[in-house]
Design an enzyme around this catalytic site. Structure first.
Site, PDB file in Angstrom:
ATOM      1  N   HIS A  67       0.841  -1.191   0.000  1.00  0.00           N
ATOM      2  CA  HIS A  67       0.000   0.000   0.000  1.00  0.00           C
ATOM      3  C   HIS A  67       0.875   1.240   0.000  1.00  0.00           C
ATOM      4  CE1 HIS A  67       1.041  -0.579   4.197  1.00  0.00           C
ATOM      5  NE2 HIS A  67       0.755   0.699   4.406  1.00  0.00           N
ATOM      6  N   ALA A  68       0.244   2.359  -0.263  1.00  0.00           N
ATOM      7  CA  ALA A  68       0.871   3.673  -0.158  1.00  0.00           C
ATOM      8  C   ALA A  68      -0.217   4.635   0.305  1.00  0.00           C
ATOM      9  CB  ALA A  68       1.467   4.105  -1.497  1.00  0.00           C
TER      10      ALA A  68
END
Length: 147
Positions: A67-68
């Protein structure tokens, strides 16, 4: 428990082959792109997170949560699932090698916190990892995320 984004058929890859952790994250990112949740730039940001901060995304033995932060490359909250034919090392001292990569996009900071927490709660159940590992269809995988 908060509901996670829907896992679409396009966002799932079973027994995928990845040469290394970057390829594994790219597979998760490709699922998010196919599902319409992100652009290819988001995938590169997920890789940059690991390059910048290390393999903290390997959140449990055998499990990575790619994720970011929310950004312009996120189109919607989204979820992807990749099970790997052969585990890969992310460089985590305790939780390598990784067999399952979950990809996550969140359109807002609040959704990001909520979705990460919901996934953490889900994987507190020791039956979830083997159930995802054994899944062979998107419907079987969705059932694990729903139950």
């Amino acid at each position: 428990m908060p509901l996670l984004p829907e896992l679409s058929d396009e966002a799932v890859a079973f027994d995928a082959v990845a040469a290394d952790w970057r390829a594994a994250v790219r597979l998760a990112g490709a699922g998010l792109v196919r599902a319409g949740a992100a652009t290819e730039l988001y995938t590169e940001r997920m890789i940059a997170v690991v390059d910048d901060f290390g393999p903290y995304i390997v959140v449990a033995p055998g499990l990575a949560l790619a994720h970011a932060r929310p950004g312009k490359d996120v189109r919607a909250d989204g979820l992807s699932l990749v099970t790997l034919a052969e585990p890969v090392s992310f460089g985590h001292p305790h939780n390598d090698p990784v067999e399952i990569v979950i990809g996550l996009t969140s359109a807002t900071n609040d959704a990001h916190v909520t979705n990460v927490a919901a996934l953490a709660n889900l994987f507190n159940d020791p039956a979830v990892f083997p159930a995802l590992r054994a899944a062979t269809t998107p419907d079987e995988a969705r059932a694990v995320f729903r139950d």
